[in-house]
Design a protein around this motif. Sequence first.
Motif, PDB file in Angstrom:
ATOM      1  N   PRO A  17      77.106  38.944 -85.629  1.00  0.00           N
ATOM      2  CA  PRO A  17      76.038  37.964 -85.769  1.00  0.00           C
ATOM      3  C   PRO A  17      76.444  36.509 -85.554  1.00  0.00           C
ATOM      4  O   PRO A  17      75.570  35.655 -85.443  1.00  0.00           O
ATOM      5  N   PRO A  18      77.763  36.158 -85.469  1.00  0.00           N
ATOM      6  CA  PRO A  18      78.081  34.745 -85.248  1.00  0.00           C
ATOM      7  C   PRO A  18      77.472  34.169 -83.967  1.00  0.00           C
ATOM      8  O   PRO A  18      77.126  32.986 -83.921  1.00  0.00           O
ATOM      9  N   ARG A  19      77.292  35.001 -82.935  1.00  0.00           N
ATOM     10  CA  ARG A  19      76.718  34.500 -81.684  1.00  0.00           C
ATOM     11  C   ARG A  19      75.330  33.913 -81.904  1.00  0.00           C
ATOM     12  O   ARG A  19      75.026  32.819 -81.417  1.00  0.00           O
ATOM     13  N   SER A  20      74.487  34.596 -82.636  1.00  0.00           N
ATOM     14  CA  SER A  20      73.140  34.082 -82.905  1.00  0.00           C
ATOM     15  C   SER A  20      73.201  32.759 -83.665  1.00  0.00           C
ATOM     16  O   SER A  20      72.411  31.854 -83.405  1.00  0.00           O
ATOM     17  N   THR A  21      74.158  32.657 -84.580  1.00  0.00           N
ATOM     18  CA  THR A  21      74.300  31.434 -85.370  1.00  0.00           C
ATOM     19  C   THR A  21      74.718  30.262 -84.496  1.00  0.00           C
ATOM     20  O   THR A  21      74.103  29.198 -84.547  1.00  0.00           O
ATOM     21  N   ILE A  22      75.752  30.436 -83.665  1.00  0.00           N
ATOM     22  CA  ILE A  22      76.195  29.305 -82.847  1.00  0.00           C
ATOM     23  C   ILE A  22      75.202  28.990 -81.732  1.00  0.00           C
ATOM     24  O   ILE A  22      75.062  27.832 -81.343  1.00  0.00           O
ATOM     25  N   GLN A  23      74.477  29.993 -81.246  1.00  0.00           N
ATOM     26  CA  GLN A  23      73.445  29.705 -80.246  1.00  0.00           C
ATOM     27  C   GLN A  23      72.299  28.925 -80.879  1.00  0.00           C
ATOM     28  O   GLN A  23      71.730  28.035 -80.249  1.00  0.00           O
ATOM     29  N   PHE A  24      71.956  29.250 -82.118  1.00  0.00           N
ATOM     30  CA  PHE A  24      70.945  28.468 -82.822  1.00  0.00           C
ATOM     31  C   PHE A  24      71.420  27.026 -82.979  1.00  0.00           C
ATOM     32  O   PHE A  24      70.676  26.081 -82.723  1.00  0.00           O
ATOM     33  N   LEU A  25      72.666  26.843 -83.426  1.00  0.00           N
ATOM     34  CA  LEU A  25      73.199  25.488 -83.617  1.00  0.00           C
ATOM     35  C   LEU A  25      73.228  24.721 -82.301  1.00  0.00           C
ATOM     36  O   LEU A  25      72.882  23.534 -82.253  1.00  0.00           O
ATOM     37  N   ARG A  26      73.603  25.377 -81.219  1.00  0.00           N
ATOM     38  CA  ARG A  26      73.624  24.742 -79.904  1.00  0.00           C
ATOM     39  C   ARG A  26      72.234  24.223 -79.541  1.00  0.00           C
ATOM     40  O   ARG A  26      72.073  23.070 -79.147  1.00  0.00           O
ATOM     41  N   HIS A  27      71.249  25.075 -79.677  1.00  0.00           N
ATOM     42  CA  HIS A  27      69.868  24.687 -79.369  1.00  0.00           C
ATOM     43  C   HIS A  27      69.404  23.570 -80.310  1.00  0.00           C
ATOM     44  O   HIS A  27      68.795  22.591 -79.885  1.00  0.00           O
ATOM     45  N   PHE A  28      69.684  23.706 -81.564  1.00  0.00           N
ATOM     46  CA  PHE A  28      69.303  22.724 -82.575  1.00  0.00           C
ATOM     47  C   PHE A  28      69.889  21.356 -82.255  1.00  0.00           C
ATOM     48  O   PHE A  28      69.190  20.346 -82.294  1.00  0.00           O
ATOM     49  N   PHE A  29      71.186  21.301 -81.926  1.00  0.00           N
ATOM     50  CA  PHE A  29      71.830  20.022 -81.616  1.00  0.00           C
ATOM     51  C   PHE A  29      71.186  19.344 -80.410  1.00  0.00           C
ATOM     52  O   PHE A  29      70.916  18.147 -80.434  1.00  0.00           O
ATOM     53  N   MET A  30      70.949  20.114 -79.364  1.00  0.00           N
ATOM     54  CA  MET A  30      70.457  19.514 -78.122  1.00  0.00           C
ATOM     55  C   MET A  30      68.954  19.254 -78.154  1.00  0.00           C
ATOM     56  O   MET A  30      68.505  18.175 -77.770  1.00  0.00           O
ATOM     57  N   LYS A  31      68.179  20.231 -78.579  1.00  0.00           N
ATOM     58  CA  LYS A  31      66.715  20.115 -78.491  1.00  0.00           C
ATOM     59  C   LYS A  31      66.097  19.363 -79.665  1.00  0.00           C
ATOM     60  O   LYS A  31      65.164  18.602 -79.488  1.00  0.00           O
ATOM     61  N   GLU A  32      66.597  19.594 -80.870  1.00  0.00           N
ATOM     62  CA  GLU A  32      65.980  18.966 -82.037  1.00  0.00           C
ATOM     63  C   GLU A  32      66.665  17.668 -82.461  1.00  0.00           C
ATOM     64  O   GLU A  32      66.017  16.783 -82.998  1.00  0.00           O
ATOM     65  N   ASN A  95      77.957  29.786 -92.679  1.00  0.00           N
ATOM     66  CA  ASN A  95      78.201  31.210 -92.848  1.00  0.00           C
ATOM     67  C   ASN A  95      77.261  31.972 -91.916  1.00  0.00           C
ATOM     68  O   ASN A  95      76.041  31.906 -92.069  1.00  0.00           O
ATOM     69  N   PRO A  96      77.811  32.713 -90.932  1.00  0.00           N
ATOM     70  CA  PRO A  96      76.945  33.404 -89.971  1.00  0.00           C
ATOM     71  C   PRO A  96      76.156  34.563 -90.580  1.00  0.00           C
ATOM     72  O   PRO A  96      75.275  35.113 -89.937  1.00  0.00           O
ATOM     73  N   PHE A  97      76.440  34.893 -91.835  1.00  0.00           N
ATOM     74  CA  PHE A  97      75.754  35.992 -92.494  1.00  0.00           C
ATOM     75  C   PHE A  97      74.667  35.500 -93.457  1.00  0.00           C
ATOM     76  O   PHE A  97      74.080  36.294 -94.178  1.00  0.00           O
ATOM     77  N   GLU A  98      74.428  34.183 -93.465  1.00  0.00           N
ATOM     78  CA  GLU A  98      73.400  33.584 -94.325  1.00  0.00           C
ATOM     79  C   GLU A  98      72.537  32.632 -93.504  1.00  0.00           C
ATOM     80  O   GLU A  98      72.954  32.162 -92.447  1.00  0.00           O
ATOM     81  N   ASP A  99      71.351  32.321 -94.012  1.00  0.00           N
ATOM     82  CA  ASP A  99      70.483  31.357 -93.352  1.00  0.00           C
ATOM     83  C   ASP A  99      71.104  29.967 -93.412  1.00  0.00           C
ATOM     84  O   ASP A  99      71.725  29.598 -94.416  1.00  0.00           O
TER      85      ASP A  99
END
Length: 116
Positions: A17-32, A95-99
Amino acid sequence: MVSQQTLDSYFSAVPEPPRSTIQFLRHFFMKEMGLEEKQKNNTPFYYFHKKWFGFLSYNKDKDHEIYISFTKGGMLEHPALASEGRKQAKIYRVNPFEDIDVKELKEIIGLLKQHY
């Protein structure tokens, strides 16, 4: 300049699940948060007003540890930031296992942007 394909390959190589976490952070940093992404030393770096803002780190050997290192983090006193011996930068562990506490992360990034 590293191609977008190279950055995409870096993120897609991380297991779930770390991939989903870092992809979320990537999108969050750039888009939001309006940060610009570049890659140095096989690590995604983020810039604000063309100045180094921080980087995203993933370590599969340390229980899939993810953290964000903020370049000017030393200017903030925030309970979620850790210096761990650093003088200027501070890190925010994810933590990639938590929200992710998006509200807290937005607050930290907003406070840091005031120093640019």
